[in-house]
Design a protein around this motif. Structure first.
Motif, mmCIF file in Angstrom:
data_model
loop_
_atom_site.group_PDB
_atom_site.id
_atom_site.type_symbol
_atom_site.label_atom_id
_atom_site.label_comp_id
_atom_site.label_asym_id
_atom_site.label_seq_id
_atom_site.Cartn_x
_atom_site.Cartn_y
_atom_site.Cartn_z
ATOM 1 N N PRO A 3 2.579 28.068 8.907
ATOM 2 C CA PRO A 3 3.023 27.648 7.573
ATOM 3 C C PRO A 3 4.321 26.836 7.639
ATOM 4 O O PRO A 3 5.189 27.077 8.485
ATOM 5 C CB PRO A 3 3.256 28.979 6.850
ATOM 6 C CG PRO A 3 2.374 29.956 7.555
ATOM 7 C CD PRO A 3 2.373 29.525 8.987
ATOM 8 N N ASN A 4 4.426 25.861 6.752
ATOM 9 C CA ASN A 4 5.655 25.077 6.560
ATOM 10 C C ASN A 4 6.066 24.211 7.757
ATOM 11 O O ASN A 4 7.239 24.012 8.011
ATOM 12 C CB ASN A 4 6.835 25.982 6.177
ATOM 13 C CG ASN A 4 6.592 26.729 4.882
ATOM 14 O OD1 ASN A 4 5.734 26.327 4.097
ATOM 15 N ND2 ASN A 4 7.319 27.796 4.667
ATOM 16 N N VAL A 5 5.079 23.702 8.477
ATOM 17 C CA VAL A 5 5.413 22.777 9.572
ATOM 18 C C VAL A 5 5.185 21.326 9.165
ATOM 19 O O VAL A 5 5.505 20.408 9.910
ATOM 20 C CB VAL A 5 4.592 23.079 10.853
ATOM 21 C CG1 VAL A 5 4.935 24.449 11.403
ATOM 22 C CG2 VAL A 5 3.093 22.927 10.606
ATOM 23 N N GLY A 6 4.617 21.118 7.952
ATOM 24 C CA GLY A 6 4.397 19.762 7.461
ATOM 25 C C GLY A 6 2.941 19.328 7.473
ATOM 26 O O GLY A 6 2.651 18.135 7.364
ATOM 27 N N LYS A 7 2.010 20.294 7.579
ATOM 28 C CA LYS A 7 0.584 19.945 7.622
ATOM 29 C C LYS A 7 0.140 19.193 6.382
ATOM 30 O O LYS A 7 -0.487 18.143 6.463
ATOM 31 C CB LYS A 7 -0.278 21.209 7.743
ATOM 32 C CG LYS A 7 -0.137 21.971 9.018
ATOM 33 C CD LYS A 7 -1.131 23.118 9.092
ATOM 34 C CE LYS A 7 -1.220 23.950 7.843
ATOM 35 N NZ LYS A 7 0.053 24.567 7.423
ATOM 36 N N SER A 8 0.433 19.746 5.226
ATOM 37 C CA SER A 8 -0.051 19.137 3.983
ATOM 38 C C SER A 8 0.649 17.816 3.684
ATOM 39 O O SER A 8 0.044 16.892 3.142
ATOM 40 C CB SER A 8 0.113 20.117 2.815
ATOM 41 O OG SER A 8 -0.710 21.252 3.014
ATOM 42 N N THR A 9 1.935 17.715 4.040
ATOM 43 C CA THR A 9 2.652 16.450 3.859
ATOM 44 C C THR A 9 1.996 15.371 4.713
ATOM 45 O O THR A 9 1.787 14.235 4.258
ATOM 46 C CB THR A 9 4.138 16.595 4.263
ATOM 47 O OG1 THR A 9 4.720 17.648 3.492
ATOM 48 C CG2 THR A 9 4.904 15.307 4.006
ATOM 49 N N LEU A 10 1.644 15.729 5.948
ATOM 50 C CA LEU A 10 0.971 14.773 6.834
ATOM 51 C C LEU A 10 -0.401 14.420 6.289
ATOM 52 O O LEU A 10 -0.783 13.240 6.254
ATOM 53 C CB LEU A 10 0.839 15.373 8.239
ATOM 54 C CG LEU A 10 0.155 14.490 9.285
ATOM 55 C CD1 LEU A 10 0.973 13.232 9.544
ATOM 56 C CD2 LEU A 10 -0.080 15.252 10.574
ATOM 57 N N PHE A 11 -1.143 15.423 5.825
ATOM 58 C CA PHE A 11 -2.475 15.177 5.262
ATOM 59 C C PHE A 11 -2.383 14.232 4.060
ATOM 60 O O PHE A 11 -3.153 13.286 3.930
ATOM 61 C CB PHE A 11 -3.118 16.500 4.844
ATOM 62 C CG PHE A 11 -4.431 16.341 4.120
ATOM 63 C CD1 PHE A 11 -5.609 16.187 4.821
ATOM 64 C CD2 PHE A 11 -4.476 16.342 2.725
ATOM 65 C CE1 PHE A 11 -6.813 16.034 4.154
ATOM 66 C CE2 PHE A 11 -5.673 16.192 2.054
ATOM 67 C CZ PHE A 11 -6.847 16.037 2.765
ATOM 68 N N ASN A 12 -1.416 14.504 3.174
ATOM 69 C CA ASN A 12 -1.229 13.651 1.996
ATOM 70 C C ASN A 12 -0.944 12.215 2.388
ATOM 71 O O ASN A 12 -1.453 11.266 1.785
ATOM 72 C CB ASN A 12 -0.079 14.179 1.133
ATOM 73 C CG ASN A 12 -0.413 15.498 0.464
ATOM 74 O OD1 ASN A 12 -1.583 15.832 0.297
ATOM 75 N ND2 ASN A 12 0.601 16.254 0.098
ATOM 76 N N ALA A 13 -0.117 12.053 3.410
ATOM 77 C CA ALA A 13 0.240 10.708 3.862
ATOM 78 C C ALA A 13 -0.966 10.011 4.477
ATOM 79 O O ALA A 13 -1.250 8.847 4.181
ATOM 80 C CB ALA A 13 1.369 10.786 4.883
ATOM 81 N N LEU A 14 -1.682 10.718 5.323
ATOM 82 C CA LEU A 14 -2.822 10.115 6.011
ATOM 83 C C LEU A 14 -3.931 9.724 5.052
ATOM 84 O O LEU A 14 -4.593 8.708 5.225
ATOM 85 C CB LEU A 14 -3.369 11.083 7.068
ATOM 86 C CG LEU A 14 -2.455 11.353 8.261
ATOM 87 C CD1 LEU A 14 -3.069 12.419 9.155
ATOM 88 C CD2 LEU A 14 -2.195 10.095 9.055
#
Length: 366
Positions: A11-22
């Motif tokens: 949790p909280n390593v930036g997975k969703s932020t990366l997914f959103n960007a990609l």
């Protein structure tokens, strides 16, 4: 056709932020608390390939159709996931459906973003996830041994072969090595893949760094690169924050200017796809006509009929030949007709292995 990558990590390593960007979406709620992603978010992203644009321009194609890569943002897991802790059961089920694993590791310091273990150590984080996957594989394989042993005693050839594979993989897992590190002969690959082991999937460690470290990496990313090499995986450095900011810029010139100011030549997405292609052993071939120029993805060493089948099953069933031009010949000479005049179109048969960048017209009859 593309390929499917599961984005995983603590949790909280930036997975969703990366997914959103990609995926250029904000559908994954990138909130700062564990398990903000529960159901996997899935997004399809076109694969950027300048060769396709050039081929389309030369062929005067009305449409440019890229190939796609699919990203799946899978819920964060914690220690004990193999026993159902956190969202463990859902995590394992979702990851089993993917072709490759993009394991996001936190390689940045930020007091405002909590870490489940309260300190930054990407190797520890990588080992936490890898351990849970290995434990799940161990349990899965141990459950199969009794029934396979009974079949093997009855001289079931597949059972004997599969039991041998399982014993080799179990030995590796018990030593703390993932299944992908086990040397499986080509003749056993079919049975090995049927085991659907989580640690047999190709892994790419995605080091999520601060904006200032995006171009050069840092001490954390160097350690991850070494760890990846030792564990049969790949690694790449990306700043999820930068990627998210880049997708907000609609003008291509602005994007390039923004990246250049940070010492970057291209987006993390482009590098990630290249690394993913290499990881999965994928190549791209092209078809070109006035109607459309299109990119198609196949696995390295795919024969021409199977590559034709990616377009339509009829192409494979009624395969006659593949009229093939190299990308260099097509672009240097200026298209199909000049290549024909120069004798650069090859008539390839069933045994031809498709190469990356081939421009192909399939002849078939059904």
């Amino acid at each position: 056709m593309g390929f499917n990558c599961g984005i995983v990590g603590l949790p909280n390593v930036g997975k969703s932020t990366l997914f959103n960007a990609l995926t250029e979406t904000i559908s994954a709620e990138a909130a700062n608390y564990p398990f903000c992603t529960i159901e996997p978010n899935t997004g399809r992203v076109s694969v950027p390939d300048s060769r396709l644009d050039e081929i389309g321009e030369i062929a005067k194609s009305a449409q440019i159709v890229p190939t796609y890569i699919e990203f799946v943002d899978i819920a964060g897991l914690v220690k004990g996931a193999s026993q159902g802790e956190g969202l463990g059961n859902q995590f394992l089920a979702n990851i089993r459906e993917t072709d490759a694993i993009l394991h996001v590791l936190r390689c940045f310091e930020d007091a405002d973003v909590t870490h489940v273990d309260e300190s930054i150590d990407p190797i520890r984080d990588a080992e936490t996830v890898e351990t849970e996957l290995m434990l799940a594989d161990l349990e899965s394989l141990e459950k199969r041994i009794d029934s396979l042993t009974k079949k093997a005693r009855g001289n079931d050839k597949d059972a004997i072969q599969q039991l041998d594979i399982i014993e080799r993989v179990l030995a590796a897992l018990r030593e703390g090595r993932p299944a992908r590190m086990v040397n499986i002969p080509a003749d056993d690959q079919r049975l090995f893949q049927m085991l659907q082991l989580l640690t047999s999937k190709p892994v790419l460690y995605v080091c999520n760094v601060d904006e200032g470290d995006a171009a050069t990496g840092n001490d954390h990313t160097e350690r991850v690169a070494e760890y990846a090499k030792e564990n049969g995986a790949g690694s790449i450095v990306i700043s999820a924050k930068i990627e998210f900011e880049v997708v907000q810029l609609t003008d291509e010139a602005e994007r390039q200017e923004f990246l250049a100011a940070l010492g970057l030549e291209e987006t993390g997405l482009a590098r990630l796809i290249r690394a993913g292609y290499q990881l999965l052993g994928l190549i791209t071939y092209f078809t070109a006509s006035p109607k459309e120029a299109r990119a198609w993805t196949v696995v390295t060493n795919t024969k021409a009929p199977a590559a034709a089948g990616v377009i339509h099953t009829d192409f494979e069933k009624g395969f006659i030949c593949a009229e093939t031009i190299t990308y260099d010949d097509f672009t240097v000479l200026g298209g199909e007709l000049p290549c024909k005049d120069a004798g650069k179109i090859r008539q390839e048969g069933r045994d031809y292995t498709v190469k990356d960048g081939d421009v192909i017209l399939f002849r078939f009859n059904v």
